[in-house]
Design a protein around this motif. Sequence first.
Motif, PDB file in Angstrom:
ATOM      1  N   GLU A  98      22.261 119.182  62.361  1.00 51.42           N
ATOM      2  CA  GLU A  98      21.763 120.468  61.842  1.00 51.42           C
ATOM      3  C   GLU A  98      22.032 121.560  62.883  1.00 51.42           C
ATOM      4  O   GLU A  98      21.126 122.178  63.412  1.00 51.42           O
ATOM      5  CB  GLU A  98      20.264 120.350  61.521  1.00 51.42           C
ATOM      6  N   GLN A  99      23.344 121.757  63.139  1.00 41.75           N
ATOM      7  CA  GLN A  99      23.753 122.667  64.213  1.00 41.75           C
ATOM      8  C   GLN A  99      23.659 124.137  63.819  1.00 41.75           C
ATOM      9  O   GLN A  99      23.636 124.476  62.648  1.00 41.75           O
ATOM     10  CB  GLN A  99      25.218 122.411  64.544  1.00 41.75           C
ATOM     11  N   GLY A 100      23.716 124.973  64.842  1.00 36.83           N
ATOM     12  CA  GLY A 100      23.877 126.415  64.625  1.00 36.83           C
ATOM     13  C   GLY A 100      22.567 127.122  64.323  1.00 36.83           C
ATOM     14  O   GLY A 100      21.529 126.503  64.144  1.00 36.83           O
ATOM     15  N   ALA A 101      22.644 128.453  64.279  1.00 38.17           N
ATOM     16  CA  ALA A 101      21.452 129.258  64.001  1.00 38.17           C
ATOM     17  C   ALA A 101      21.043 129.025  62.550  1.00 38.17           C
ATOM     18  O   ALA A 101      21.866 129.083  61.654  1.00 38.17           O
ATOM     19  CB  ALA A 101      21.760 130.727  64.241  1.00 38.17           C
ATOM     20  N   CYS A 102      19.764 128.730  62.332  1.00 29.36           N
ATOM     21  CA  CYS A 102      19.276 128.427  60.985  1.00 29.36           C
ATOM     22  C   CYS A 102      18.259 129.490  60.575  1.00 29.36           C
ATOM     23  O   CYS A 102      17.668 130.133  61.426  1.00 29.36           O
ATOM     24  CB  CYS A 102      18.605 127.060  60.980  1.00 29.36           C
ATOM     25  N   GLY A 103      18.017 129.632  59.280  1.00 30.69           N
ATOM     26  CA  GLY A 103      17.063 130.658  58.872  1.00 30.69           C
ATOM     27  C   GLY A 103      16.768 130.690  57.380  1.00 30.69           C
ATOM     28  O   GLY A 103      16.751 129.651  56.721  1.00 30.69           O
ATOM     29  N   VAL A 104      16.542 131.893  56.867  1.00 31.88           N
ATOM     30  CA  VAL A 104      16.129 132.085  55.467  1.00 31.88           C
ATOM     31  C   VAL A 104      16.839 133.311  54.884  1.00 31.88           C
ATOM     32  O   VAL A 104      17.400 134.115  55.624  1.00 31.88           O
ATOM     33  CB  VAL A 104      14.590 132.299  55.365  1.00 31.88           C
ATOM     34  N   TYR A 105      16.776 133.440  53.571  1.00 31.56           N
ATOM     35  CA  TYR A 105      17.320 134.638  52.913  1.00 31.56           C
ATOM     36  C   TYR A 105      16.197 135.602  52.567  1.00 31.56           C
ATOM     37  O   TYR A 105      15.123 135.184  52.131  1.00 31.56           O
ATOM     38  CB  TYR A 105      18.014 134.278  51.597  1.00 31.56           C
ATOM     39  N   CYS A 106      16.490 136.887  52.738  1.00 28.01           N
ATOM     40  CA  CYS A 106      15.589 137.921  52.230  1.00 28.01           C
ATOM     41  C   CYS A 106      16.377 138.688  51.170  1.00 28.01           C
ATOM     42  O   CYS A 106      17.452 139.209  51.450  1.00 28.01           O
ATOM     43  CB  CYS A 106      15.167 138.844  53.367  1.00 28.01           C
ATOM     44  N   VAL A 107      15.836 138.727  49.963  1.00 28.20           N
ATOM     45  CA  VAL A 107      16.575 139.260  48.816  1.00 28.20           C
ATOM     46  C   VAL A 107      15.836 140.468  48.244  1.00 28.20           C
ATOM     47  O   VAL A 107      14.620 140.414  48.052  1.00 28.20           O
ATOM     48  CB  VAL A 107      16.704 138.178  47.710  1.00 28.20           C
ATOM     49  N   GLU A 108      16.578 141.514  47.965  1.00 34.12           N
ATOM     50  CA  GLU A 108      15.974 142.710  47.358  1.00 34.12           C
ATOM     51  C   GLU A 108      16.595 142.926  45.981  1.00 34.12           C
ATOM     52  O   GLU A 108      17.820 142.870  45.829  1.00 34.12           O
ATOM     53  CB  GLU A 108      16.229 143.928  48.243  1.00 34.12           C
TER      54      GLU A 108
ATOM     55  N   ILE B  97      29.836 121.013  72.057  1.00 36.63           N
ATOM     56  CA  ILE B  97      30.868 121.703  72.825  1.00 36.63           C
ATOM     57  C   ILE B  97      31.889 120.673  73.298  1.00 36.63           C
ATOM     58  O   ILE B  97      31.521 119.596  73.770  1.00 36.63           O
ATOM     59  CB  ILE B  97      30.257 122.426  74.045  1.00 36.63           C
ATOM     60  N   GLU B  98      33.160 121.019  73.134  1.00 34.79           N
ATOM     61  CA  GLU B  98      34.216 120.121  73.595  1.00 34.79           C
ATOM     62  C   GLU B  98      34.927 120.764  74.783  1.00 34.79           C
ATOM     63  O   GLU B  98      35.286 121.937  74.737  1.00 34.79           O
ATOM     64  CB  GLU B  98      35.201 119.881  72.456  1.00 34.79           C
ATOM     65  N   ILE B  99      35.093 119.984  75.857  1.00 37.07           N
ATOM     66  CA  ILE B  99      35.796 120.486  77.038  1.00 37.07           C
ATOM     67  C   ILE B  99      37.084 119.676  77.184  1.00 37.07           C
ATOM     68  O   ILE B  99      37.036 118.442  77.182  1.00 37.07           O
ATOM     69  CB  ILE B  99      34.936 120.313  78.311  1.00 37.07           C
ATOM     70  N   ILE B 100      38.210 120.366  77.259  1.00 39.76           N
ATOM     71  CA  ILE B 100      39.483 119.679  77.448  1.00 39.76           C
ATOM     72  C   ILE B 100      39.888 119.817  78.913  1.00 39.76           C
ATOM     73  O   ILE B 100      40.000 120.934  79.429  1.00 39.76           O
ATOM     74  CB  ILE B 100      40.589 120.296  76.557  1.00 39.76           C
ATOM     75  N   ILE B 101      40.079 118.681  79.573  1.00 31.77           N
ATOM     76  CA  ILE B 101      40.518 118.704  80.966  1.00 31.77           C
ATOM     77  C   ILE B 101      42.044 118.682  80.974  1.00 31.77           C
ATOM     78  O   ILE B 101      42.660 117.813  80.368  1.00 31.77           O
ATOM     79  CB  ILE B 101      39.982 117.462  81.716  1.00 31.77           C
ATOM     80  N   ASP B 102      42.663 119.691  81.624  1.00 31.90           N
ATOM     81  CA  ASP B 102      44.126 119.698  81.706  1.00 31.90           C
ATOM     82  C   ASP B 102      44.513 120.080  83.133  1.00 31.90           C
ATOM     83  O   ASP B 102      43.677 120.103  84.030  1.00 31.90           O
ATOM     84  CB  ASP B 102      44.706 120.682  80.687  1.00 31.90           C
ATOM     85  N   ASP B 103      45.778 120.406  83.343  1.00 31.76           N
ATOM     86  CA  ASP B 103      46.249 120.662  84.703  1.00 31.76           C
ATOM     87  C   ASP B 103      45.610 121.894  85.332  1.00 31.76           C
ATOM     88  O   ASP B 103      45.587 122.036  86.553  1.00 31.76           O
ATOM     89  CB  ASP B 103      47.778 120.830  84.713  1.00 31.76           C
TER      90      ASP B 103
ATOM     91  N   VAL C 113      22.579 120.819  73.777  1.00 23.97           N
ATOM     92  CA  VAL C 113      24.033 120.737  73.692  1.00 23.97           C
ATOM     93  C   VAL C 113      24.507 119.294  73.765  1.00 23.97           C
ATOM     94  O   VAL C 113      23.980 118.497  74.546  1.00 23.97           O
ATOM     95  CB  VAL C 113      24.656 121.548  74.857  1.00 23.97           C
ATOM     96  N   GLU C 114      25.494 118.986  72.925  1.00 25.36           N
ATOM     97  CA  GLU C 114      26.181 117.703  73.049  1.00 25.36           C
ATOM     98  C   GLU C 114      27.573 117.996  73.591  1.00 25.36           C
ATOM     99  O   GLU C 114      28.319 118.772  73.002  1.00 25.36           O
ATOM    100  CB  GLU C 114      26.282 117.037  71.679  1.00 25.36           C
ATOM    101  N   LEU C 115      27.894 117.397  74.741  1.00 30.48           N
ATOM    102  CA  LEU C 115      29.178 117.653  75.388  1.00 30.48           C
ATOM    103  C   LEU C 115      30.154 116.523  75.113  1.00 30.48           C
ATOM    104  O   LEU C 115      29.804 115.356  75.260  1.00 30.48           O
ATOM    105  CB  LEU C 115      28.999 117.708  76.905  1.00 30.48           C
ATOM    106  N   THR C 116      31.372 116.870  74.740  1.00 31.83           N
ATOM    107  CA  THR C 116      32.451 115.882  74.675  1.00 31.83           C
ATOM    108  C   THR C 116      33.519 116.351  75.647  1.00 31.83           C
ATOM    109  O   THR C 116      33.949 117.503  75.578  1.00 31.83           O
ATOM    110  CB  THR C 116      33.036 115.807  73.250  1.00 31.83           C
ATOM    111  N   ILE C 117      33.898 115.458  76.544  1.00 29.82           N
ATOM    112  CA  ILE C 117      34.902 115.830  77.538  1.00 29.82           C
ATOM    113  C   ILE C 117      36.134 114.966  77.320  1.00 29.82           C
ATOM    114  O   ILE C 117      36.041 113.738  77.267  1.00 29.82           O
ATOM    115  CB  ILE C 117      34.338 115.643  78.963  1.00 29.82           C
TER     116      ILE C 117
ATOM    117  N   PHE D 297      17.311 128.478  77.909  1.00 27.61           N
ATOM    118  CA  PHE D 297      17.452 127.138  78.473  1.00 27.61           C
ATOM    119  C   PHE D 297      18.630 126.453  77.795  1.00 27.61           C
ATOM    120  O   PHE D 297      18.952 126.725  76.641  1.00 27.61           O
ATOM    121  CB  PHE D 297      16.149 126.332  78.316  1.00 27.61           C
ATOM    122  N   ILE D 298      19.295 125.587  78.545  1.00 30.76           N
ATOM    123  CA  ILE D 298      20.357 124.764  77.974  1.00 30.76           C
ATOM    124  C   ILE D 298      20.084 123.340  78.420  1.00 30.76           C
ATOM    125  O   ILE D 298      19.910 123.098  79.615  1.00 30.76           O
ATOM    126  CB  ILE D 298      21.744 125.224  78.487  1.00 30.76           C
ATOM    127  N   TRP D 299      19.972 122.435  77.484  1.00 33.81           N
ATOM    128  CA  TRP D 299      19.674 121.051  77.855  1.00 33.81           C
ATOM    129  C   TRP D 299      20.826 120.172  77.425  1.00 33.81           C
ATOM    130  O   TRP D 299      21.160 120.153  76.257  1.00 33.81           O
ATOM    131  CB  TRP D 299      18.388 120.592  77.181  1.00 33.81           C
TER     132      TRP D 299
END
Length: 352
Positions: free
Chosen positions: A226-236, A258-264, A311-315, A350-352
Amino acid sequence: VMSETFRFIHVADLHLGSFLNINGKPQDIVQNLCKDAVYDGFERICCRAISYKVDFILICGDVYDSHLRSVRGNKFFIDQCIKLGEKNINVYVIYGNHDAMNDSKELFTIPANVHILSSEKAEIFEVYKDEKVIAKIIGKSYKHRSEKEKIYESYLLDNDVFNIAMLHTSLQGDNKNYIPCTMQDLKSIPNIDYWALGHIHKLSIINSGKPFIAFPGIPQGRDMGEQGACGVYCVEVCNKNIINMEFLPIATVVYKKIEIIIDDTKRIENYSDLLLVIHDAVSSLSYELPTTSIKISSRQELVDEFKGYIVELTIKGRTNMHNKITNMTEDDYEQFLENINEELGFNKYFIW
């Protein structure tokens, strides 16, 4: 006529009683945030409703995370609804698969401004403003944990006011557990102006013409699914037309991969180098609002309330340290994560 204008908030899947998933032993502040985030989310929705002067709120299923209502969850819901009642804001609720009616009794007396739609048959409510009916709401609660019937086929209303249909569905024609239906099925029901859906935890607009069909998603994500900013709709609405629609971000804690690519360009000779690369990739996180075809409401107050990221990191990539890293013991690994988290502890969020 101006008096025809009204506003409502469309919410679903509060899942009161559930906690955020977080690994390791974060500082108390993060731990407590994760314990309370789902509750804080609903409280913020109610504050928004009051500050936006909405006329009513729709909650489209899964108010609670379990049919075994927690006393805390139930009491919290009621207390917030009482505050809404003081501002003449009504709340219309259908129960979904997580909080199906079955024989579960409410633990507290339901305030007069809260209307829980029947699980026996589709129920209709008329919404009044200045003694005129401005909208009709139709819906039906789940009686059991799964609902196989095409209950929306009995959603029959005249075409005299703005008609809202509430439905907790996976919106899949072949899903027998959560009200099988397709977008075409919903479009074929006459006189419905707005389909307020719930069940899918991702924000999405299924149809932006008539009828408007949308999932608000979950207001507070609880894991990496359930990633990303979540919320509700306000409708007029004015004269049977939607004249304005906003997405209001609610989540205080946002899950992100987040994916980190290690290169030269990133020479990694030791753990310090690796920590630096990770630190650079992660510390640049800034609070991102979701991309949606709908405008997103005034940012400042939302950013002020945002607390941080899990955060979930993939390296990926090549490094001479490959063997060292893959042969880390559980203790080394814990220690390394702790080092990353310590490094990141000084950001605005905070970032965990």
